[in-house]
Design a protein around this motif. Structure first.
Motif, mmCIF file in Angstrom:
data_model
loop_
_atom_site.group_PDB
_atom_site.id
_atom_site.type_symbol
_atom_site.label_atom_id
_atom_site.label_comp_id
_atom_site.label_asym_id
_atom_site.label_seq_id
_atom_site.Cartn_x
_atom_site.Cartn_y
_atom_site.Cartn_z
ATOM 1 N N GLU A 159 -4.375 -0.037 -2.796
ATOM 2 C CA GLU A 159 -3.522 -1.191 -3.078
ATOM 3 C C GLU A 159 -2.673 -0.907 -4.314
ATOM 4 O O GLU A 159 -3.169 -0.409 -5.318
ATOM 5 C CB GLU A 159 -4.391 -2.431 -3.301
ATOM 6 C CG GLU A 159 -5.261 -2.774 -2.099
ATOM 7 C CD GLU A 159 -6.436 -3.671 -2.446
ATOM 8 O OE1 GLU A 159 -6.397 -4.290 -3.531
ATOM 9 O OE2 GLU A 159 -7.387 -3.734 -1.655
ATOM 10 N N ARG A 197 -7.699 -12.948 5.874
ATOM 11 C CA ARG A 197 -7.254 -12.278 7.100
ATOM 12 C C ARG A 197 -7.471 -13.175 8.320
ATOM 13 O O ARG A 197 -6.616 -13.251 9.212
ATOM 14 C CB ARG A 197 -8.008 -10.961 7.284
ATOM 15 C CG ARG A 197 -7.607 -9.864 6.317
ATOM 16 C CD ARG A 197 -8.215 -8.531 6.730
ATOM 17 N NE ARG A 197 -7.996 -7.510 5.728
ATOM 18 C CZ ARG A 197 -6.871 -6.839 5.582
ATOM 19 N NH1 ARG A 197 -5.854 -7.099 6.393
ATOM 20 N NH2 ARG A 197 -6.750 -5.918 4.646
ATOM 21 N N LYS A 247 -1.036 -3.736 5.688
ATOM 22 C CA LYS A 247 -1.624 -2.850 6.685
ATOM 23 C C LYS A 247 -1.859 -1.458 6.108
ATOM 24 O O LYS A 247 -1.164 -1.010 5.204
ATOM 25 C CB LYS A 247 -0.709 -2.767 7.901
ATOM 26 C CG LYS A 247 -0.562 -4.093 8.638
ATOM 27 C CD LYS A 247 0.413 -3.985 9.783
ATOM 28 C CE LYS A 247 0.573 -5.325 10.496
ATOM 29 N NZ LYS A 247 1.558 -5.259 11.589
ATOM 30 N N GLY A 248 -2.842 -0.779 6.666
ATOM 31 C CA GLY A 248 -3.125 0.589 6.256
ATOM 32 C C GLY A 248 -4.360 0.697 5.387
ATOM 33 O O GLY A 248 -4.903 -0.304 4.908
ATOM 34 N N ASP A 249 -4.794 1.928 5.176
ATOM 35 C CA ASP A 249 -6.002 2.196 4.396
ATOM 36 C C ASP A 249 -5.698 2.808 3.036
ATOM 37 O O ASP A 249 -6.618 3.199 2.311
ATOM 38 C CB ASP A 249 -6.922 3.144 5.182
ATOM 39 C CG ASP A 249 -7.375 2.530 6.505
ATOM 40 O OD1 ASP A 249 -7.648 1.312 6.520
ATOM 41 O OD2 ASP A 249 -7.437 3.268 7.509
ATOM 42 N N ALA A 250 -4.429 2.923 2.682
ATOM 43 C CA ALA A 250 -4.056 3.507 1.396
ATOM 44 C C ALA A 250 -4.454 2.559 0.261
ATOM 45 O O ALA A 250 -4.713 1.373 0.484
ATOM 46 C CB ALA A 250 -2.552 3.769 1.364
ATOM 47 N N LYS A 295 0.831 -1.203 0.000
ATOM 48 C CA LYS A 295 0.000 0.000 0.000
ATOM 49 C C LYS A 295 0.870 1.259 0.000
ATOM 50 O O LYS A 295 0.365 2.373 0.121
ATOM 51 C CB LYS A 295 -0.941 0.001 1.209
ATOM 52 C CG LYS A 295 -2.091 -1.007 1.099
ATOM 53 C CD LYS A 295 -3.122 -0.788 2.204
ATOM 54 C CE LYS A 295 -4.366 -1.638 1.977
ATOM 55 N NZ LYS A 295 -4.175 -3.033 2.344
ATOM 56 N N GLN A 322 -11.393 -11.054 3.639
ATOM 57 C CA GLN A 322 -11.659 -11.248 5.062
ATOM 58 C C GLN A 322 -11.363 -12.677 5.488
ATOM 59 O O GLN A 322 -10.832 -12.920 6.581
ATOM 60 C CB GLN A 322 -13.119 -10.894 5.373
ATOM 61 C CG GLN A 322 -13.464 -10.917 6.850
ATOM 62 C CD GLN A 322 -12.656 -9.916 7.656
ATOM 63 O OE1 GLN A 322 -12.254 -8.871 7.147
ATOM 64 N NE2 GLN A 322 -12.398 -10.234 8.920
#
Length: 247
Positions: A178, A235, A173-176, A130, A232
């Motif tokens: 892909e 994950r 990890k993170g919201d940036a 990300k 999900q």
């Protein structure tokens, strides 16, 4: 074909392995047999035959199915199945050894060694993340693991499957957004030991790692992204995985 955890035969084999883990070998064998009957190409036939071999009652029967698996792996003629040949030939050698056939045991042991050299994969290679990076940037080892937050990684990881890099980007990890970058290794690299000869024989995901930097030479903007539900599920599997990362 490229390895995909969403392929029907791969899923059938994974279901069989789950039955093995639960102590249900008969159900596992049925699933592997079903995978063999449903297989439509050389890769799928190689994979299903390998797992059918695990549930044979005699060494001769096991040898028969391992030989079938190796023949289909050779016919598939791609980097993924080539990576499985050392394991296949090693197990075939062990069968011949158990049967007292010293000559064929030695022959297949030599084949296992021959195919067990360093990866021959020429790429192209991809790295999913990300992070917002630029052409010419170098990816270096020493970052924190995406899977064990306090673990500093001694290698930088990459794959020859754009779908695998896309999945890694989704799990990062993170919201940036892909990102999947095209990368070139600047030094030697090896099969990722965290994935090689684990659930599947060889390195079917064509996953590699290097202590040398990776140079960013391009970016992929379109790849087969998985559904949020599939991500999900992955994950949850990662969260439940208590295995130690080989660093």
């Amino acid at each position: 074909m490229e390895f995909s955890p969403f392929n029907n035969i791969v899923k059938r084999c994974l279901q069989g392995m789950e039955m093995e883990a639960k102590g249900n070998p008969e159900e596992a064998n049925q699933l592997f047999r079903q995978g063999w009957e449903e297989a439509t190409n050389e890769f799928e036939k190689f994979l299903a035959a390998y797992y059918v071999a695990r549930h044979q009652p005699t060494v001769a029967d096991r040898l028969h199915w391992l030989t079938i698996a190796s023949e289909h792996a050779l016919k598939a003629d791609n980097e993924a199945t080539k990576s499985a040949l050392p394991t296949l030939y090693s197990q075939i050698s062990a069968c011949y050894d158990d049967l007292g056939d010293v000559e064929n045991a030695k022959k297949n042991h030599e084949l296992s060694t021959l195919y067990g050299a360093a990866p021959s994969d020429k790429g192209p290679f991809y790295h999913g993340t990300k992070a917002d990076l630029q052409l010419g940037d170098l990816l270096i080892a020493g970052g924190l693991s995406n899977y064990q937050s306090e673990l500093v990684m001694n290698h930088i990881y990459f794959t020859a499957l754009v779908s695998g890099a896309g999945l890694a980007a989704a799990l990062a990890k993170g919201d940036a957004p892909e990102r999947v970058y095209i990368v070139e290794p600047t030094g030697s690299f090896e099969h990722d030991p965290n994935l090689t000869d684990k659930k599947f024989p060889g390195n079917l995901t064509r996953s590699y790692r290097s202590q040398a930097p990776l140079k960013i030479v391009g970016e992929v903007t379109e790849w087969g992204k998985q559904t949020p539900q599939a991500i999900q599920t992955f994950r949850k599997k990662l969260d439940n995985n208590k295995g130690e990362i080989i660093n």
